[in-house]
Write a protein that holds these residues in place. Structure first.
Motif, mmCIF file in Angstrom:
data_model
loop_
_atom_site.group_PDB
_atom_site.id
_atom_site.type_symbol
_atom_site.label_atom_id
_atom_site.label_comp_id
_atom_site.label_asym_id
_atom_site.label_seq_id
_atom_site.Cartn_x
_atom_site.Cartn_y
_atom_site.Cartn_z
ATOM 1 N N ALA A 195 -37.137 131.246 -7.965
ATOM 2 C CA ALA A 195 -37.418 132.661 -8.255
ATOM 3 C C ALA A 195 -38.421 132.790 -9.396
ATOM 4 O O ALA A 195 -39.299 133.656 -9.359
ATOM 5 N N LEU A 196 -38.292 131.965 -10.407
ATOM 6 C CA LEU A 196 -39.264 131.987 -11.501
ATOM 7 C C LEU A 196 -40.664 131.686 -10.966
ATOM 8 O O LEU A 196 -41.642 132.327 -11.357
ATOM 9 N N ARG A 197 -40.752 130.739 -10.050
ATOM 10 C CA ARG A 197 -42.065 130.394 -9.498
ATOM 11 C C ARG A 197 -42.594 131.493 -8.580
ATOM 12 O O ARG A 197 -43.803 131.713 -8.517
ATOM 13 N N ARG A 198 -41.707 132.193 -7.903
ATOM 14 C CA ARG A 198 -42.166 133.333 -7.101
ATOM 15 C C ARG A 198 -42.762 134.427 -7.980
ATOM 16 O O ARG A 198 -43.598 135.211 -7.523
ATOM 17 N N SER A 199 -42.342 134.466 -9.239
ATOM 18 C CA SER A 199 -42.871 135.453 -10.183
ATOM 19 C C SER A 199 -44.101 134.941 -10.923
ATOM 20 O O SER A 199 -44.614 135.620 -11.816
ATOM 21 N N GLY A 200 -44.533 133.733 -10.602
ATOM 22 C CA GLY A 200 -45.710 133.166 -11.259
ATOM 23 C C GLY A 200 -45.395 132.274 -12.424
ATOM 24 O O GLY A 200 -46.295 131.846 -13.163
ATOM 25 N N GLY A 201 -44.129 131.967 -12.625
ATOM 26 C CA GLY A 201 -43.718 131.131 -13.744
ATOM 27 C C GLY A 201 -42.746 131.868 -14.634
ATOM 28 O O GLY A 201 -42.352 132.995 -14.347
ATOM 29 N N GLY A 202 -42.325 131.240 -15.716
ATOM 30 C CA GLY A 202 -41.369 131.906 -16.581
ATOM 31 C C GLY A 202 -40.884 131.010 -17.697
ATOM 32 O O GLY A 202 -41.501 129.980 -18.011
ATOM 33 N N ALA A 203 -39.765 131.406 -18.287
ATOM 34 C CA ALA A 203 -39.223 130.702 -19.445
ATOM 35 C C ALA A 203 -37.720 130.523 -19.286
ATOM 36 O O ALA A 203 -37.021 131.429 -18.823
ATOM 37 N N ILE A 204 -37.258 129.364 -19.686
ATOM 38 C CA ILE A 204 -35.829 129.055 -19.702
ATOM 39 C C ILE A 204 -35.452 128.683 -21.123
ATOM 40 O O ILE A 204 -36.128 127.868 -21.755
ATOM 41 N N THR A 205 -34.395 129.306 -21.633
ATOM 42 C CA THR A 205 -33.831 128.875 -22.916
ATOM 43 C C THR A 205 -32.393 128.441 -22.679
ATOM 44 O O THR A 205 -31.649 129.095 -21.954
ATOM 45 N N ILE A 206 -32.040 127.334 -23.276
ATOM 46 C CA ILE A 206 -30.717 126.744 -23.110
ATOM 47 C C ILE A 206 -30.073 126.613 -24.480
ATOM 48 O O ILE A 206 -30.701 126.095 -25.410
ATOM 49 N N VAL A 207 -28.840 127.074 -24.606
ATOM 50 C CA VAL A 207 -28.126 126.904 -25.871
ATOM 51 C C VAL A 207 -27.466 125.534 -25.880
ATOM 52 O O VAL A 207 -26.488 125.277 -25.174
ATOM 53 N N GLY A 208 -28.062 124.634 -26.654
ATOM 54 C CA GLY A 208 -27.456 123.338 -26.900
ATOM 55 C C GLY A 208 -26.632 123.429 -28.176
ATOM 56 O O GLY A 208 -25.838 124.341 -28.359
ATOM 57 N N SER A 209 -26.847 122.495 -29.088
ATOM 58 C CA SER A 209 -26.125 122.520 -30.362
ATOM 59 C C SER A 209 -26.759 121.533 -31.318
ATOM 60 O O SER A 209 -27.272 120.488 -30.891
ATOM 61 N N ILE A 210 -26.701 121.855 -32.593
ATOM 62 C CA ILE A 210 -27.130 120.883 -33.588
ATOM 63 C C ILE A 210 -26.239 119.649 -33.517
ATOM 64 O O ILE A 210 -26.633 118.548 -33.907
ATOM 65 N N CYS A 255 -34.791 124.627 -25.992
ATOM 66 C CA CYS A 255 -33.369 124.525 -26.292
ATOM 67 C C CYS A 255 -33.104 125.049 -27.703
ATOM 68 O O CYS A 255 -33.828 124.713 -28.652
ATOM 69 N N LEU A 256 -32.085 125.866 -27.833
ATOM 70 C CA LEU A 256 -31.637 126.367 -29.129
ATOM 71 C C LEU A 256 -30.469 125.509 -29.589
ATOM 72 O O LEU A 256 -29.524 125.288 -28.840
ATOM 73 N N ALA A 257 -30.539 125.021 -30.818
ATOM 74 C CA ALA A 257 -29.514 124.112 -31.326
ATOM 75 C C ALA A 257 -28.843 124.725 -32.554
ATOM 76 O O ALA A 257 -29.164 124.374 -33.695
ATOM 77 N N PRO A 258 -27.913 125.669 -32.334
ATOM 78 C CA PRO A 258 -27.266 126.303 -33.481
ATOM 79 C C PRO A 258 -26.181 125.436 -34.089
ATOM 80 O O PRO A 258 -25.611 124.554 -33.443
#
Length: 249
Positions: free
Chosen positions: A126-141, A179-182
């Motif tokens: 779906a992201l590629r059907r929109s021409g691309g996009g962004a993914i953010t993943i909550v990982g961890s410190i 990736c977000l590493a809180p």
């Protein structure tokens, strides 16, 4: 703030904590948002709060069909998908690694790692059907710097941090993955990180270990997710961003 104007986002784990704060921040930045959570009623309440440019779905992130249905909902309701924000996660009280049960170990990896993979796998077409996009993943410190008692959780977050890096390489150039590493954040899950003994004292000791002198708030992570999902971060991918008040320095 219109950093995400005309963008469409799915936010997993959006009924509470970091996920809820991210859904709110995305909407405030101009995005239409599909809020998903295992707690369907909680997700619906957040979507109602956000108004007519939000929808909700009850989604178990370990269920491939449920993840695919959330993507279909976004495209059906808003015509596209530009952003996936993976926030759903699970932990338990600190437990020596050798004492962890097989069921708990499996559950942590199933939600924290497999759940992210299934969500990304469903969203990428779906992201590629929109021409691309962004993914953010909550990982961890804790995926970079672990602590005793968190063998399963820290290992799962190390896997998530590296999964984000791998996906960044594989999905470029049209999809960015960060990736977000809180550090342990002031949400309903915080008591599980601090442990059941002397929670007030453990909280103060933990705050004392953070150079900026306070706990992370869900909005701290949400604000970073807005930036990394926006065109202002167009040249950032494969980043594992510590959001920890300097604790890991």
């Amino acid at each position: 703030m219109t950093a995400l104007q005309d963008k469409v986002a799915i936010v997993t784990g959006g009924a509470s904590g970091i996920g809820r704060a991210t859904a709110v921040a995305f909407a405030a930045a101009g995005a239409s948002v599909v809020v998903t959570d295992l707690d369907g009623e909680g997700a619906a309440a957040v979507a109602k709060e956000l108004g007519p440019t939000a929808r909700s779905a009850q989604v178990d992130v370990t269920d491939a069909e449920a993840s695919a249905a959330a993507v279909a909902l976004a495209e059906q309701e808003f015509g596209r998908l530009d952003i996936l924000s993976c926030n759903a996660g699970f932990t338990g009280f600190p437990t020596p690694t050798m004492d962890a049960s097989e069921d708990e170990f499996d559950r942590i990896f199933r939600i924290n790692v497999k759940g992210v993979w299934l969500g990304v796998r469903a969203a990428v077409p779906a992201l590629r059907r929109s021409g691309g996009g962004a993914i953010t993943i909550v990982g961890s410190i804790m995926g970079e710097r672990t602590r005793p008692g968190f063998g399963a959780y820290a290992s799962s977050k190390a896997a998530v941090n590296h999964l984000a890096r791998t996906l960044a390489l594989e999905l470029a150039p049209d999809i960015r993955v960060n990736c977000l590493a809180p550090v342990a954040t002031d949400t309903a899950m915080l008591p599980q990180f601090l442990g059941p003994e002397d929670p007030a004292g453990a909280r103060e000791r933990f705050i004392g270990s953070i150079p900026l002198g306070r706990l992370g708030q869900p909005e701290d992570i949400a604000n970073a997710a807005v930036y990394l999902s926006s065109d202002a971060a167009a040249f950032l991918t494969g980043v594992v961003l510590p959001i920890d008040g300097g604790r890991s320095v």
